[in-house]
Scaffold this motif. Structure first.
Motif, PDB file in Angstrom:
ATOM      1  N   ASP A   1      -7.326  79.601  40.880  1.00 55.45           N
ATOM      2  CA  ASP A   1      -6.878  80.154  40.827  1.00 55.45           C
ATOM      3  C   ASP A   1      -7.016  81.796  41.506  1.00 55.45           C
ATOM      4  O   ASP A   1      -7.113  82.859  41.186  1.00 55.45           O
ATOM      5  CB  ASP A   1      -6.303  80.745  39.725  1.00 55.45           C
ATOM      6  N   SER A   2      -7.302  81.692  43.295  1.00 54.85           N
ATOM      7  CA  SER A   2      -8.081  82.863  43.659  1.00 54.85           C
ATOM      8  C   SER A   2      -7.436  84.124  43.206  1.00 54.85           C
ATOM      9  O   SER A   2      -8.174  85.492  43.519  1.00 54.85           O
ATOM     10  CB  SER A   2      -8.079  82.739  44.867  1.00 54.85           C
ATOM     11  N   GLY A   3      -6.108  83.978  43.303  1.00 52.40           N
ATOM     12  CA  GLY A   3      -5.780  85.322  42.572  1.00 52.40           C
ATOM     13  C   GLY A   3      -5.876  86.237  41.400  1.00 52.40           C
ATOM     14  O   GLY A   3      -5.890  87.074  41.299  1.00 52.40           O
TER      15      GLY A   3
ATOM     16  N   LEU B   1      -8.959  86.057  40.547  1.00 55.31           N
ATOM     17  CA  LEU B   1     -10.236  86.505  40.323  1.00 55.31           C
ATOM     18  C   LEU B   1      -9.869  87.982  40.412  1.00 55.31           C
ATOM     19  O   LEU B   1     -10.790  88.568  40.130  1.00 55.31           O
ATOM     20  CB  LEU B   1     -11.189  85.697  41.484  1.00 55.31           C
ATOM     21  N   TYR B   2      -9.073  88.398  41.574  1.00 55.81           N
ATOM     22  CA  TYR B   2      -8.419  89.321  42.404  1.00 55.81           C
ATOM     23  C   TYR B   2      -8.585  90.400  41.172  1.00 55.81           C
ATOM     24  O   TYR B   2      -8.729  91.658  41.482  1.00 55.81           O
ATOM     25  CB  TYR B   2      -7.792  89.617  43.660  1.00 55.81           C
ATOM     26  N   ARG B   3      -6.864  89.675  40.517  1.00 55.15           N
ATOM     27  CA  ARG B   3      -6.159  89.915  39.275  1.00 55.15           C
ATOM     28  C   ARG B   3      -7.239  90.691  38.667  1.00 55.15           C
ATOM     29  O   ARG B   3      -7.317  91.507  37.396  1.00 55.15           O
ATOM     30  CB  ARG B   3      -4.929  89.525  38.696  1.00 55.15           C
ATOM     31  N   LEU B   4      -8.733  89.865  37.940  1.00 58.73           N
ATOM     32  CA  LEU B   4      -9.331  90.066  36.707  1.00 58.73           C
ATOM     33  C   LEU B   4     -10.186  91.339  37.534  1.00 58.73           C
ATOM     34  O   LEU B   4     -10.545  92.339  37.206  1.00 58.73           O
ATOM     35  CB  LEU B   4     -10.081  88.795  36.907  1.00 58.73           C
TER      36      LEU B   4
ATOM     37  N   ALA C   1      -4.292  94.970  41.525  1.00 56.95           N
ATOM     38  CA  ALA C   1      -5.201  93.313  42.891  1.00 56.95           C
ATOM     39  C   ALA C   1      -4.748  93.817  44.409  1.00 56.95           C
ATOM     40  O   ALA C   1      -5.829  93.381  44.538  1.00 56.95           O
ATOM     41  CB  ALA C   1      -4.893  92.589  42.304  1.00 56.95           C
ATOM     42  N   SER C   2      -3.514  94.003  44.686  1.00 52.95           N
ATOM     43  CA  SER C   2      -3.275  94.079  45.656  1.00 52.95           C
ATOM     44  C   SER C   2      -4.475  95.459  46.585  1.00 52.95           C
ATOM     45  O   SER C   2      -4.575  94.819  47.385  1.00 52.95           O
ATOM     46  CB  SER C   2      -1.913  94.384  46.415  1.00 52.95           C
ATOM     47  N   LYS C   3      -4.645  96.682  45.896  1.00 52.55           N
ATOM     48  CA  LYS C   3      -5.557  97.431  46.385  1.00 52.55           C
ATOM     49  C   LYS C   3      -6.976  96.725  46.278  1.00 52.55           C
ATOM     50  O   LYS C   3      -7.786  96.814  48.044  1.00 52.55           O
ATOM     51  CB  LYS C   3      -5.243  98.640  45.550  1.00 52.55           C
TER      52      LYS C   3
ATOM     53  N   VAL D   1     -14.782  93.604  48.380  1.00 52.59           N
ATOM     54  CA  VAL D   1     -14.495  92.595  47.353  1.00 52.59           C
ATOM     55  C   VAL D   1     -13.888  91.663  47.966  1.00 52.59           C
ATOM     56  O   VAL D   1     -14.638  90.715  46.906  1.00 52.59           O
ATOM     57  CB  VAL D   1     -13.328  93.551  45.948  1.00 52.59           C
ATOM     58  N   ARG D   2     -13.444  90.964  48.501  1.00 51.31           N
ATOM     59  CA  ARG D   2     -14.384  89.834  49.213  1.00 51.31           C
ATOM     60  C   ARG D   2     -14.496  89.478  49.326  1.00 51.31           C
ATOM     61  O   ARG D   2     -15.055  87.364  48.840  1.00 51.31           O
ATOM     62  CB  ARG D   2     -12.712  89.413  50.359  1.00 51.31           C
ATOM     63  N   GLU D   3     -15.978  89.927  49.903  1.00 50.02           N
ATOM     64  CA  GLU D   3     -17.235  88.763  49.949  1.00 50.02           C
ATOM     65  C   GLU D   3     -17.577  88.858  48.928  1.00 50.02           C
ATOM     66  O   GLU D   3     -18.601  87.597  48.770  1.00 50.02           O
ATOM     67  CB  GLU D   3     -18.241  90.407  51.142  1.00 50.02           C
TER      68      GLU D   3
ATOM     69  N   GLY E   1      -4.453  80.406  46.775  1.00 42.82           N
ATOM     70  CA  GLY E   1      -4.707  81.552  47.386  1.00 42.82           C
ATOM     71  C   GLY E   1      -3.991  81.935  49.018  1.00 42.82           C
ATOM     72  O   GLY E   1      -3.074  82.516  49.211  1.00 42.82           O
ATOM     73  N   ARG E   2      -4.463  82.525  49.768  1.00 41.53           N
ATOM     74  CA  ARG E   2      -4.461  83.099  50.677  1.00 41.53           C
ATOM     75  C   ARG E   2      -4.677  82.883  51.575  1.00 41.53           C
ATOM     76  O   ARG E   2      -4.703  82.892  52.575  1.00 41.53           O
ATOM     77  CB  ARG E   2      -4.647  85.168  50.873  1.00 41.53           C
ATOM     78  N   ASP E   3      -6.397  82.731  51.651  1.00 43.39           N
ATOM     79  CA  ASP E   3      -7.571  82.472  52.087  1.00 43.39           C
ATOM     80  C   ASP E   3      -8.312  81.427  51.999  1.00 43.39           C
ATOM     81  O   ASP E   3      -9.257  81.133  52.568  1.00 43.39           O
ATOM     82  CB  ASP E   3      -8.268  83.988  52.529  1.00 43.39           C
ATOM     83  N   MET E   4      -7.512  80.457  51.526  1.00 38.23           N
ATOM     84  CA  MET E   4      -8.830  79.216  51.283  1.00 38.23           C
ATOM     85  C   MET E   4      -9.029  78.628  51.775  1.00 38.23           C
ATOM     86  O   MET E   4      -9.947  78.267  52.399  1.00 38.23           O
ATOM     87  CB  MET E   4      -8.134  78.541  50.136  1.00 38.23           C
TER      88      MET E   4
END
Ligand code: DC
Length: 229
Positions: A39-41, A43-46, A106-108, A115-117, A136-139
């Motif tokens: 659930d890659s989202g 990871l951004y939320r974390l 998370a969206s910021k 962060v993505r890297e 995710g969005r870019d899997m």
């Protein structure tokens, strides 16, 4: 494991906007196939939660990157396919991850290239036998470009607004569908046109519009696609 062996581990990527049903569909697919779930989202939320808890200013990119690199997180899958537990520094943060404040942060943080890297290696480590369903969005476009099966799940903005409305009402939150629809349309445009990891179907992706399908029908379409491709 050598790089070649890792590439042989099957990955099914499922990308798409929120409200497309991705989370539920991916959980069912992973359980049916006996695969791991990313659930890659989350990871951004974390990362967002770590930023909030440590009062990191949004312009302190190195500190946010550091938070993303050093997340002390454990995903505890459930055997029955219901939602997995997520522990950050040993604390169950399932509820905090879904708060509006966390979603907004998370969206910021997701728009920061560093962060993505920073999250790339962590995401790729989920590719383990017997296989992975990556949500995710870019899997399919960035993280697992060599995935065996790529799916793009979508739904009309109207249906996604209705689904979000229902969720909010169930949580006791009052919301106007017209406002939700407007913000979904605006966010779609931002997501599609942003320079880092824009939300677009990967080349060759199987595009499923879930607007008029049941969850079971979507799952079946994806299983058929996997079997025939
Ligand atoms: O899917 P979600 O709502 O849990 O995602 C949380 C945020 O992270 C959302 O703003 C989209 C972003 N995200 C992303 O940019 N790339 C991903 N692979 C997954 C999520």
């Amino acid at each position: 494991m050598s790089e070649n062996n890792v590439k042989n581990i099957p990955v099914i990527t499922v990308d798409g906007p929120s409200g497309s049903g991705k989370g539920t569909i991916c959980q069912i697919l992973a359980t049916k196939l006996g695969y791991h779930l990313l659930d890659s989202g989350a990871l951004y939320r974390l990362t967002a939660l770590a930023v909030i808890k440590n009062d990191i200013p949004l312009d302190d990119t190195p500190a946010i990157e550091d938070a993303a690199l050093n997340l002390d997180v454990i995903f505890k899958p459930s055997s029955d396919g219901s939602e997995q537990k997520i522990l950050l520094n040993g604390e169950d943060v399932g509820v905090q991850l879904r708060l509006d404040e966390t979603s907004a942060m998370a969206s910021k943080v997701a728009a920061i290239p560093e962060v993505r890297e920073a999250l790339l290696t962590r995401q790729r480590k989920f590719r383990q036998n017997p296989g992975l369903v990556a949500d995710g969005r870019d899997m399919g476009t960035v993280v697992f470009t060599d995935a065996q099966h790529k799916v793009f799940l979508t739904a009309s903005p109207e249906i996604r607004a209705q689904r979000r409305h229902k969720q909010l009402i169930e949580k006791g939150v009052d919301a106007r569908i017209s406002h939700l629809l407007k913000s979904i349309i605006e966010r779609d445009e931002r997501d599609r046109t942003r320079t880092v990891a824009p939300l677009v179907p990967a080349e060759g992706a199987f595009v499923v519009d879930s607007s008029n399908l049941t969850i079971d029908e979507v799952v079946q379409q994806i299983l058929d696609f996997i079997e025939n491709s």
